[in-house]
Design a protein around this motif. Structure first.
Motif, PDB file in Angstrom:
ATOM      1  N   LEU A 176       0.831  -1.208   0.000  1.00 39.06           N
ATOM      2  CA  LEU A 176       0.000   0.000   0.000  1.00 39.06           C
ATOM      3  C   LEU A 176       0.865   1.257   0.000  1.00 39.06           C
ATOM      4  O   LEU A 176       0.567   2.233  -0.707  1.00 39.06           O
TER       5      LEU A 176
ATOM      6  N   PHE B 216      -5.560  -2.288   1.765  1.00 41.79           N
ATOM      7  CA  PHE B 216      -5.997  -1.494   0.617  1.00 41.79           C
ATOM      8  C   PHE B 216      -7.464  -1.096   0.777  1.00 41.79           C
ATOM      9  O   PHE B 216      -7.843   0.041   0.505  1.00 41.79           O
TER      10      PHE B 216
ATOM     11  N   LEU C 266      -7.498   2.963   1.175  1.00 42.91           N
ATOM     12  CA  LEU C 266      -7.556   3.655  -0.110  1.00 42.91           C
ATOM     13  C   LEU C 266      -8.684   4.684  -0.131  1.00 42.91           C
ATOM     14  O   LEU C 266      -9.706   4.515   0.536  1.00 42.91           O
TER      15      LEU C 266
END
Length: 423
Positions: free
Chosen positions: A117, A162, A166
């Motif tokens: 990430l 993620f 995100l």
């Protein structure tokens, strides 16, 4: 040991760290000297000429160091860029994922995902190369499960950072467009990503991230899979509608009280002798729950059974590893309490079996543990034969079900033979 560094055997004219499995012992005085030697041996301009097998070898050395020493991500990336070109980044990704699958450590799998990430967000390497490395493994998901039964669990741990971190606009593109997981594997993978995310966050938060990222189960399910059935089987209702925070705590004022109650249950069981009475345990339950409706709630009963059984599991260190065994006598002595609250209710018994499946999953399915627990609860008339057979036959992708069913095959076979004999 000789004075100074005379005891250190250093590799002759070998750039970078020694290969994994080598008998060469190399210890450096500080990190700067190691970084310097790596930079000299593999200047950025020549990274593309390094052979793939050397990239994999050095990637393995670096990822092991990262997981063992908890080194800063920035430092690891700096070291990686000294030998790994953008073209070869997919090899680093594949090597790191395969190592994370081998070590079976939840925290290490999360750490690998967090490193990916960091690289993804900083755009230190091409995002397409990250996708290539991940998809190169996901396309063989069906084969991987044979060697790594908990493959989807572990991949869910790697990818959950993620999902949680995100931005909304990237979350959908990463999981729907970037990852090329096809067939039933796509929904199974996403299910485990969400379950892993729930361990570091709450279902309410994960559900909110799902909806804000404009994700839909139709993006992951095949045409033969029904959304409502899939969501219900895997307890993913929080992805469909917002979760009321108070509802998550069921009959308690807050989640902390609920957690503290079951911790006390486990403590009482652990501290009791196998021949002691159950008065203290019953008193705690009756004092905490006033209404009969609360004490017959299937969610409460299943959590109670799990907490009591957990108190009957002993752990010990063997050759550096933790082993688990069941104190059968102690468990037998508590079965009267469990039978009282299960009360031959079909729904409560079913919930209890899934709670015990979850316990086995948390302990990473020790040999014979769940088999012994199931046999004891059956012999003591806590859970019926029908409930066990229904649990086995129910087709679900709930976490740990497949592995749990394999570990209790002996008990289930015995149960079926008994049923046939009775008939």
């Amino acid at each position: 040991r000789p004075e100074g560094d005379a005891w250190v055997r250093k590799p002759a004219a070998r750039p970078g760290p020694p290969p994994f499995g080598s008998d060469v012992i190399c210890r450096t005085r500080d990190r700067d000297s190691r970084n310097s030697s790596m930079e000299k041996s593999s200047a950025p301009s020549s990274r593309g000429s390094i052979k793939p097998e050397e990239v994999e070898m050095r990637s393995m050395t670096l990822i092991k160091e990262y997981l063992s020493n908890n080194d800063p991500k920035e430092t690891i990336v700096e070291d990686m860029q000294s030998f790994c070109s953008d073209e070869n980044f997919r090899l680093f990704v594949a090597t790191a994922v395969n190592h994370a699958l081998d070590i079976s450590s939840h925290q290490h799998q999360l750490s690998v995902g967090e490193l990916f990430l960091h690289i993804f967000n900083k755009k230190l390497y091409s995002r397409d190369r990250l996708y290539e490395g991940l998809n190169g493994i996901l396309e063989f998901a069906d084969d991987m499960v044979v060697d790594v039964p908990k493959f989807f669990d572990y991949m869910g741990n790697i990818l959950s950072p993620f999902f949680v971190n995100l931005d909304d606009n990237l979350r959908r593109s990463f999981f729907v467009t970037g990852l090329k997981c096809t067939g039933v594997s796509a929904s199974k993978l996403m299910c485990h990503v969400l379950k892993s995310a729930c361990q570091s966050s709450s279902p309410a938060k994960v559900g909110s991230l799902w909806r804000s990222g404009d994700l839909n189960w139709t993006d992951f399910l095949t045409s033969n899979e029904n959304v409502d059935d899939f969501v219900e089987k895997n307890s993913l209702q929080f992805t469909i509608s917002a979760v009321d925070g108070s509802a998550e705590c069921e009959t308690f004022n807050d989640c902390a009280n609920r957690e503290r109650f079951f911790e006390n249950v486990t403590r009482i069981v652990q501290n009791s002798a196998s021949t002691s009475s159950n008065e203290e345990l019953i008193e705690l339950i009756e004092k905490s729950f006033k209404s009969n409706e609360e004490k017959t709630d299937p969610n409460f009963v299943s959590a109670l059974v799990k907490a009591v059984v957990q108190g009957c599991v002993n752990s010990a260190k063997v050759n550096g590893d933790t082993s688990y065994t069941v104190d059968s006598k102690r468990l037998e002595s508590k079965c009267a309490v469990l039978a009282k609250y299960c009360d031959n209710d079909e729904e409560r018994e079913a919930k209890c079996l899934y709670a015990l499946q979850q316990l086995a999953e948390e302990l990473e399915h020790p040999s014979k543990l769940l088999n012994t627990i199931f046999a004891t609860l059956h012999d003591q008339n806590v859970i019926s034969s029908e409930a066990f057979l229904q649990w086995e036959s129910t087709n679900t992708t709930s976490q740990g079900k497949a592995v749990a069913a394999l570990t209790v095959r002996q008990f289930l076979t015995w149960l079926k033979e008994g049923e046939e004999s009775d008939n």
